[in-house]
Scaffold this motif. Structure first.
Motif, PDB file in Angstrom:
ATOM      1  N   VAL A   1       0.766  -1.218   0.186  1.00 39.66           N
ATOM      2  CA  VAL A   1       0.022   0.142   0.046  1.00 39.66           C
ATOM      3  C   VAL A   1       0.902   1.306   0.024  1.00 39.66           C
ATOM      4  CG1 VAL A   1      -1.832   1.121   1.174  1.00 39.66           C
ATOM      5  CG2 VAL A   1      -2.007  -1.265   1.235  1.00 39.66           C
ATOM      6  N   LEU A   2       1.761   1.142   0.840  1.00 39.35           N
ATOM      7  CA  LEU A   2       3.051   2.400   0.945  1.00 39.35           C
ATOM      8  C   LEU A   2       3.597   2.550  -0.528  1.00 39.35           C
ATOM      9  CD1 LEU A   2       4.496   1.885   4.384  1.00 39.35           C
ATOM     10  CD2 LEU A   2       2.411   3.272   3.869  1.00 39.35           C
ATOM     11  N   THR A   3       3.585   1.663  -1.260  1.00 44.58           N
ATOM     12  CA  THR A   3       4.328   2.026  -2.697  1.00 44.58           C
ATOM     13  C   THR A   3       3.307   3.178  -3.608  1.00 44.58           C
ATOM     14  OG1 THR A   3       3.404  -0.075  -3.700  1.00 44.58           O
ATOM     15  CG2 THR A   3       5.574   0.017  -2.712  1.00 44.58           C
ATOM     16  N   GLU A   4       1.942   3.219  -3.100  1.00 46.80           N
ATOM     17  CA  GLU A   4       1.122   3.811  -4.065  1.00 46.80           C
ATOM     18  C   GLU A   4       1.400   5.409  -3.722  1.00 46.80           C
ATOM     19  OE1 GLU A   4      -2.852   2.966  -3.065  1.00 46.80           O
ATOM     20  OE2 GLU A   4      -2.516   0.766  -3.039  1.00 46.80           O
ATOM     21  N   PRO A   5       1.344   6.107  -5.008  1.00 53.82           N
ATOM     22  CA  PRO A   5       1.965   7.581  -4.901  1.00 53.82           C
ATOM     23  C   PRO A   5       1.334   8.530  -3.880  1.00 53.82           C
ATOM     24  CG  PRO A   5       1.357   6.756  -7.149  1.00 53.82           C
ATOM     25  CD  PRO A   5       1.047   5.623  -6.371  1.00 53.82           C
ATOM     26  N   MET A   6       0.102   8.092  -3.483  1.00 50.16           N
ATOM     27  CA  MET A   6      -0.517   9.041  -2.568  1.00 50.16           C
ATOM     28  C   MET A   6       0.089   8.793  -1.058  1.00 50.16           C
ATOM     29  SD  MET A   6      -4.738   9.056  -1.410  1.00 50.16           S
ATOM     30  CE  MET A   6      -5.296  10.139  -0.160  1.00 50.16           C
ATOM     31  N   PHE A   7       0.536   7.758  -0.933  1.00 49.90           N
ATOM     32  CA  PHE A   7       1.120   7.290   0.691  1.00 49.90           C
ATOM     33  C   PHE A   7       2.590   7.092   0.373  1.00 49.90           C
ATOM     34  CE2 PHE A   7      -2.895   4.790   0.131  1.00 49.90           C
ATOM     35  CZ  PHE A   7      -3.664   5.791   0.664  1.00 49.90           C
TER      36      PHE A   7
ATOM     37  N   ASP B   1       4.930   9.318   1.070  1.00 52.40           N
ATOM     38  CA  ASP B   1       5.495   9.970   2.007  1.00 52.40           C
ATOM     39  C   ASP B   1       5.275   9.346   3.714  1.00 52.40           C
ATOM     40  OD1 ASP B   1       2.805  10.430   2.205  1.00 52.40           O
ATOM     41  OD2 ASP B   1       3.250  12.415   2.706  1.00 52.40           O
ATOM     42  N   ILE B   2       4.670   8.202   3.612  1.00 47.13           N
ATOM     43  CA  ILE B   2       4.291   7.698   5.025  1.00 47.13           C
ATOM     44  C   ILE B   2       5.409   6.708   5.376  1.00 47.13           C
ATOM     45  CG2 ILE B   2       2.873   6.354   6.219  1.00 47.13           C
ATOM     46  CD1 ILE B   2       0.635   7.781   4.616  1.00 47.13           C
ATOM     47  N   HIS B   3       5.972   6.541   6.196  1.00 48.38           N
ATOM     48  CA  HIS B   3       7.254   5.705   6.686  1.00 48.38           C
ATOM     49  C   HIS B   3       6.545   4.606   7.914  1.00 48.38           C
ATOM     50  CE1 HIS B   3      10.897   3.876   7.460  1.00 48.38           C
ATOM     51  NE2 HIS B   3      10.979   4.344   8.884  1.00 48.38           N
ATOM     52  N   LEU B   4       6.987   3.241   7.362  1.00 50.47           N
ATOM     53  CA  LEU B   4       6.604   2.216   8.426  1.00 50.47           C
ATOM     54  C   LEU B   4       7.772   2.107   9.230  1.00 50.47           C
ATOM     55  CD1 LEU B   4       4.965  -0.325   9.300  1.00 50.47           C
ATOM     56  CD2 LEU B   4       5.824  -1.643   7.535  1.00 50.47           C
ATOM     57  N   SER B   5       7.565   2.645  10.539  1.00 50.13           N
ATOM     58  CA  SER B   5       8.560   2.759  11.375  1.00 50.13           C
ATOM     59  C   SER B   5       9.139   1.355  12.232  1.00 50.13           C
ATOM     60  CB  SER B   5       8.376   3.326  12.566  1.00 50.13           C
ATOM     61  OG  SER B   5       7.278   3.114  13.280  1.00 50.13           O
ATOM     62  N   ASP B   6       8.278   0.509  12.264  1.00 47.86           N
ATOM     63  CA  ASP B   6       8.561  -0.847  12.821  1.00 47.86           C
ATOM     64  C   ASP B   6       7.407  -1.967  12.507  1.00 47.86           C
ATOM     65  OD1 ASP B   6       9.730  -2.713  14.458  1.00 47.86           O
ATOM     66  OD2 ASP B   6       8.644  -2.286  16.314  1.00 47.86           O
ATOM     67  N   CYS B   7       8.062  -2.974  12.014  1.00 47.35           N
ATOM     68  CA  CYS B   7       6.978  -4.159  11.644  1.00 47.35           C
ATOM     69  C   CYS B   7       7.586  -5.373  11.866  1.00 47.35           C
ATOM     70  CB  CYS B   7       6.591  -4.058  10.401  1.00 47.35           C
ATOM     71  SG  CYS B   7       5.368  -5.145   9.937  1.00 47.35           S
ATOM     72  N   PRO B   8       7.056  -6.467  12.639  1.00 48.29           N
ATOM     73  CA  PRO B   8       7.680  -7.686  12.814  1.00 48.29           C
ATOM     74  C   PRO B   8       7.549  -8.469  11.622  1.00 48.29           C
ATOM     75  CG  PRO B   8       5.795  -7.551  14.016  1.00 48.29           C
ATOM     76  CD  PRO B   8       6.006  -6.213  13.538  1.00 48.29           C
TER      77      PRO B   8
END
Length: 330
Positions: free
Chosen positions: A195-201, A203-210
């Motif tokens: 989802v974060l690869t979509e242009p709208m998102f 600039d959003i960073h996934l700070s932590d994910c197991p």
């Protein structure tokens, strides 16, 4: 109309011989009801007082000769009681009618607002698709390869925006049994990053994910995450971030923003269809379906979506059950 019935009822009442009244209690009660209906106006206080006095005096005086004072009083109080009870009932029915009319007007206004919002939401991406494809069709040779690729990418993004909107509308109107889910073990990080690869998102960073897997439909997971991020983009603060945590039984995806908290009185309704807790200047109205769809899909995947504010950030949390299959086995 009511006053006309009342006048007729009074004329009928006084035209009946007093000797006949005791033998016709049903006629008397019917006349009392009509008179009460004619005089029971919740805003006409003087008319109410006049009605009570008229019924009381008529009930006391209009009796056969020899009727005791006690019987006269009983009849007078009966008429007044009938007036009060039926008047209250009519006022209650009027109140219910006004409320129903108000709800109907609200529904009609909501329908008009919904249609206007759908039109607005579709207009921009559809206009982009039509405009760019027309340019490519009519002036293909005038553009460089890089420009063509840029235009095609914009068309694809706008088409995906329309598809996402339609998907939300379909989920909102479908019953639970009509929503197709294909659950399997899904890598949590991969689902979020898609989802974060979509242009709208971007600039959003996934700070932590197991590195864990959840039992879910990957398409629906992306739909939920996309709706939560879109909601944060529209109504949240300027800084949006994501993180994920996990316990023994479930994983939690958090969408956080530094915007103002949702008012307490609105929190119970933010997951209702077409609900918007507030409008922001310069931000076009949305359908009010994103959070509804997100919570519904999460529930169908044995998870949930909740809202909280920790004093510094608004937090939407999306939970899902952890799969028995480790992520490395996917």
């Amino acid at each position: 109309v009511q006053i006309g019935f009342g006048v007729v009822a009074l004329l009928v009442y006084v035209s009946i011989s007093p000797n006949d009244l005791p033998g016709n209690p049903l006629i008397g009660l019917l006349i009392m009801a009509i008179v009460a209906a004619a005089l029971a106006h919740d805003r006409a206080v003087l008319l109410d007082v006049a009605g009570v006095l008229t019924l009381g005096i008529a009930g006391y005086l209009w009796h056969p000769d020899g009727t005791s004072s006690a019987d006269r009083m009983v009849m007078a109080f009966s008429l007044v009681a009938a007036y009060v009870i039926i008047g209250w009932l009519l006022n209650y029915l009027r109140s219910q009618s006004r409320q129903a009319r108000s709800r109907l007007q609200s529904l009609l206004a909501s329908k008009d607002q919904f249609l206007a919002t759908v039109s607005h939401e579709l207009r921009t991406p559809v206009t982009t698709v039509v405009g760019l494809t027309s340019e490519l069709r009519d002036h293909w040779a005038d553009f460089t390869q890089a420009e063509r690729e840029e235009f095609i990418g914009m068309v694809a993004d706008s088409s995906a925006e329309v598809a996402n909107l339609v998907e939300d509308l379909l989920v909102a109107r479908s019953g639970d049994v009509d929503i197709v889910l294909r659950k399997r073990a899904v890598g949590l990080r991969e689902a979020i990053e898609s989802v974060l690869t979509e242009p709208m998102f971007a600039d959003i960073h996934l700070s932590d994910c197991p590195q864990v897997s959840v039992v879910a439909d990957p398409l629906r997971v992306r739909q939920v995450v996309r709706n939560l991020l879109t909601n944060a983009k529209r109504y949240g603060g300027p800084t949006i971030r994501m993180l994920a945590t996990c316990s023994d039984a479930q994983a939690a995806i958090e969408v956080r923003d530094d915007g103002s908290p949702i008012p307490l009185e609105d929190r119970s309704g933010i997951f209702e269809p077409y609900h918007r807790s507030g409008m922001i200047d310069g931000v076009p109205g949305s359908l009010g379906l994103g959070l509804t769809v997100a919570r519904r899909l999460a529930a169908l995947m044995d998870g949930e979506v909740t809202y909280d504010h920790d004093g510094g950030e608004s937090v939407f949390t999306f939970t899902l059950p952890i799969a028995a299959v480790p992520a490395s086995a996917l």
